[in-house]
Write an enzyme that holds these catalytic residues in place. Structure first.
Site, PDB file in Angstrom:
ATOM      1  N   THR A  32      -5.457  -7.806  10.460  1.00 37.30           N
ATOM      2  CA  THR A  32      -5.828  -6.522   9.835  1.00 37.30           C
ATOM      3  C   THR A  32      -5.428  -5.346  10.721  1.00 37.30           C
ATOM      4  OG1 THR A  32      -7.719  -7.640   8.833  1.00 37.30           O
ATOM      5  CG2 THR A  32      -7.769  -5.237   8.854  1.00 37.30           C
TER       6      THR A  32
ATOM      7  N   TYR B 120     -12.158  -3.123  -3.608  1.00 40.54           N
ATOM      8  CA  TYR B 120     -12.730  -3.165  -2.251  1.00 40.54           C
ATOM      9  C   TYR B 120     -14.254  -3.185  -2.273  1.00 40.54           C
ATOM     10  CZ  TYR B 120      -8.191  -2.576   0.122  1.00 40.54           C
ATOM     11  OH  TYR B 120      -6.927  -2.769   0.626  1.00 40.54           O
TER      12      TYR B 120
ATOM     13  N   LYS C 226       0.837  -1.197   0.000  1.00 42.52           N
ATOM     14  CA  LYS C 226       0.000   0.000   0.000  1.00 42.52           C
ATOM     15  C   LYS C 226       0.881   1.259   0.000  1.00 42.52           C
ATOM     16  CE  LYS C 226      -3.772  -2.483   2.358  1.00 42.52           C
ATOM     17  NZ  LYS C 226      -4.675  -2.520   3.541  1.00 42.52           N
TER      18      LYS C 226
ATOM     19  N   PHE D 198     -15.590   2.928   6.886  1.00 38.42           N
ATOM     20  CA  PHE D 198     -14.186   3.138   6.549  1.00 38.42           C
ATOM     21  C   PHE D 198     -13.912   3.111   5.037  1.00 38.42           C
ATOM     22  CE2 PHE D 198     -14.508  -1.490   7.417  1.00 38.42           C
ATOM     23  CZ  PHE D 198     -13.960  -2.021   6.252  1.00 38.42           C
TER      24      PHE D 198
ATOM     25  N   ARG E 225       2.754  -6.712   9.231  1.00 41.94           N
ATOM     26  CA  ARG E 225       2.067  -5.643   9.957  1.00 41.94           C
ATOM     27  C   ARG E 225       2.555  -5.557  11.400  1.00 41.94           C
ATOM     28  NH1 ARG E 225      -3.686  -7.466   7.312  1.00 41.94           N
ATOM     29  NH2 ARG E 225      -3.650  -6.132   5.461  1.00 41.94           N
TER      30      ARG E 225
ATOM     31  N   ASN F 142      -1.886  -0.012   7.305  1.00 40.74           N
ATOM     32  CA  ASN F 142      -1.394  -1.360   7.623  1.00 40.74           C
ATOM     33  C   ASN F 142      -0.537  -2.006   6.521  1.00 40.74           C
ATOM     34  OD1 ASN F 142      -3.490  -1.948   5.914  1.00 40.74           O
ATOM     35  ND2 ASN F 142      -4.584  -3.308   7.319  1.00 40.74           N
TER      36      ASN F 142
ATOM     37  N   GLU G 266      -9.042 -10.595  -8.000  1.00 31.87           N
ATOM     38  CA  GLU G 266      -8.125  -9.460  -7.871  1.00 31.87           C
ATOM     39  C   GLU G 266      -7.021  -9.500  -8.936  1.00 31.87           C
ATOM     40  OE1 GLU G 266      -6.960  -9.779  -3.751  1.00 31.87           O
ATOM     41  OE2 GLU G 266      -8.975  -9.200  -3.058  1.00 31.87           O
TER      42      GLU G 266
ATOM     43  N   HIS H 167      -1.622  -5.512   1.440  1.00 29.72           N
ATOM     44  CA  HIS H 167      -2.866  -6.261   1.218  1.00 29.72           C
ATOM     45  C   HIS H 167      -2.541  -7.676   0.751  1.00 29.72           C
ATOM     46  CE1 HIS H 167      -6.676  -7.533  -0.641  1.00 29.72           C
ATOM     47  NE2 HIS H 167      -5.923  -7.922  -1.660  1.00 29.72           N
TER      48      HIS H 167
ATOM     49  N   ARG I 265      -1.493 -14.483   4.041  1.00 28.54           N
ATOM     50  CA  ARG I 265      -2.252 -13.755   5.065  1.00 28.54           C
ATOM     51  C   ARG I 265      -1.572 -13.860   6.430  1.00 28.54           C
ATOM     52  NH1 ARG I 265      -6.850 -10.521   4.003  1.00 28.54           N
ATOM     53  NH2 ARG I 265      -7.916 -11.392   5.823  1.00 28.54           N
TER      54      ARG I 265
HETATM   55  P1  RTP Z   1      -6.655  -6.118   3.023  1.00 27.46           P
HETATM   56  O1  RTP Z   1      -7.938  -6.457   2.295  1.00 27.46           O
HETATM   57  O2  RTP Z   1      -6.180  -4.718   2.759  1.00 27.46           O
HETATM   58  O3  RTP Z   1      -5.600  -7.162   2.807  1.00 27.46           O
HETATM   59  O4  RTP Z   1      -6.928  -6.159   4.579  1.00 27.46           O
HETATM   60  P2  RTP Z   1      -7.750  -7.259   5.380  1.00 27.46           P
HETATM   61  O5  RTP Z   1      -8.291  -8.309   4.469  1.00 27.46           O
HETATM   62  O6  RTP Z   1      -6.874  -7.704   6.489  1.00 27.46           O
HETATM   63  O7  RTP Z   1      -8.918  -6.389   5.981  1.00 27.46           O
HETATM   64  P3  RTP Z   1     -10.313  -6.013   5.317  1.00 27.46           P
HETATM   65  O8  RTP Z   1     -11.366  -6.321   6.310  1.00 27.46           O
HETATM   66  O9  RTP Z   1     -10.452  -6.574   3.943  1.00 27.46           O
HETATM   67  O10 RTP Z   1     -10.206  -4.434   5.234  1.00 27.46           O
HETATM   68  C1  RTP Z   1      -9.566  -3.822   4.149  1.00 27.46           C
HETATM   69  C2  RTP Z   1      -8.752  -2.659   4.634  1.00 27.46           C
HETATM   70  O11 RTP Z   1      -9.609  -1.603   5.047  1.00 27.46           O
HETATM   71  C3  RTP Z   1      -9.021  -0.917   6.131  1.00 27.46           C
HETATM   72  N1  RTP Z   1      -9.915  -1.033   7.274  1.00 27.46           N
HETATM   73  N2  RTP Z   1     -10.167  -0.072   8.093  1.00 27.46           N
HETATM   74  N3  RTP Z   1     -12.424  -0.395  10.918  1.00 27.46           N
HETATM   75  C4  RTP Z   1     -11.567   0.194  10.121  1.00 27.46           C
HETATM   76  O12 RTP Z   1     -11.213   1.345  10.295  1.00 27.46           O
HETATM   77  C5  RTP Z   1     -11.030  -0.551   9.013  1.00 27.46           C
HETATM   78  N4  RTP Z   1     -11.293  -1.808   8.751  1.00 27.46           N
HETATM   79  C6  RTP Z   1     -10.588  -2.127   7.653  1.00 27.46           C
HETATM   80  C7  RTP Z   1      -7.676  -1.555   6.402  1.00 27.46           C
HETATM   81  O13 RTP Z   1      -6.667  -0.856   5.664  1.00 27.46           O
HETATM   82  C8  RTP Z   1      -7.881  -2.947   5.852  1.00 27.46           C
HETATM   83  O14 RTP Z   1      -6.653  -3.546   5.532  1.00 27.46           O
HETATM   84 MG    MG Z   2      -9.382  -7.867   2.748  1.00 30.94          MG
END
Ligand code: RTP
Ligand code: MG
Length: 155
Positions: A98, A56, A16, A64, A109, A119, A133, A122, A92
């Site tokens: 996350t 996304y 990112k 968010f 992370r 963070n 993707e 991705h 992962r």
């Molecule tokens: P990513 O898709 O970026 O790999 O991250 P992830 O699967 O671990 O988490 P995901 O739930 O898919 O969320 C995507 C990204 O959105 C931001 N986020 N902010 N509550 C919040 O403020 C919040 N929740 C998620 C994070 O940058 C997260 O990686």
């Molecule tokens: Mg995700």
């Protein structure tokens, strides 16, 4: 060759904008390489809003979502495809939780980030997401076809 199941599984991994700005691109590539995964595609790009809305899509409507699009669209990212056995789930694990406050030390992370909104990287969350993707970010001719000669010492 030893009990190899699907050594051709692929995951979409993206550094990112914060990871790029903080100079952690090489570190992330290094970790995937040294684990034994194979780099299949890589490019630096500043993603458009349209691309990020699709990437996304599952988060559209969440509180968010807008800050997330501002963050990821704020500058260049490094988009990659990595290949190998269980690369989606292992990738992962390598990224960590996350919320970096909950990420184990030793994860990307857990070693380089503090808050969810910054963070670092991705990783696809399933084989289905990975395929979606990779199709979204890369053309077929951007995926390299090559043989890793070290592979017989990894599998
Ligand atoms: P990513 O898709 O970026 O790999 O991250 P992830 O699967 O671990 O988490 P995901 O739930 O898919 O969320 C995507 C990204 O959105 C931001 N986020 N902010 N509550 C919040 O403020 C919040 N929740 C998620 C994070 O940058 C997260 O990686
Ligand atoms: Mg995700």
């Amino acid at each position: 060759t030893s009990t190899m199941t699907d050594a051709h599984e692929r995951s979409f991994i993206m550094v990112k904008p914060d990871g790029v700005q903080r100079g952690i691109v090489g570190e992330i590539i290094k970790r995937f390489e040294q684990r034994g995964f194979k780099l299949v595609a890589l490019k630096m790009v500043t993603p458009t809003r349209v691309l990020l809305e699709q990437h996304y899509d599952e988060h559209q409507g969440k509180k968010f979502f807008e800050p997330l699009l501002q963050y990821i669209g704020s500058g260049p990212v490094v988009a990659m495809v990595w290949e190998g056995l269980n690369v989606v789930s292992v990738g992962r694990k390598m990224l960590g939780a996350t919320d970096p406050a909950k990420s184990e030390p030793g994860t990307i992370r857990g070693d380089f980030a503090i808050v969810t909104g910054r963070n670092i990287a991705h990783g696809s969350d399933s084989d289905k997401s990975a395929k979606r993707e990779i199709d979204l970010w890369f053309r077929a001719d951007e995926l390299a076809v090559w043989t890793n000669s070290a592979e017989r010492w990894i599998y």
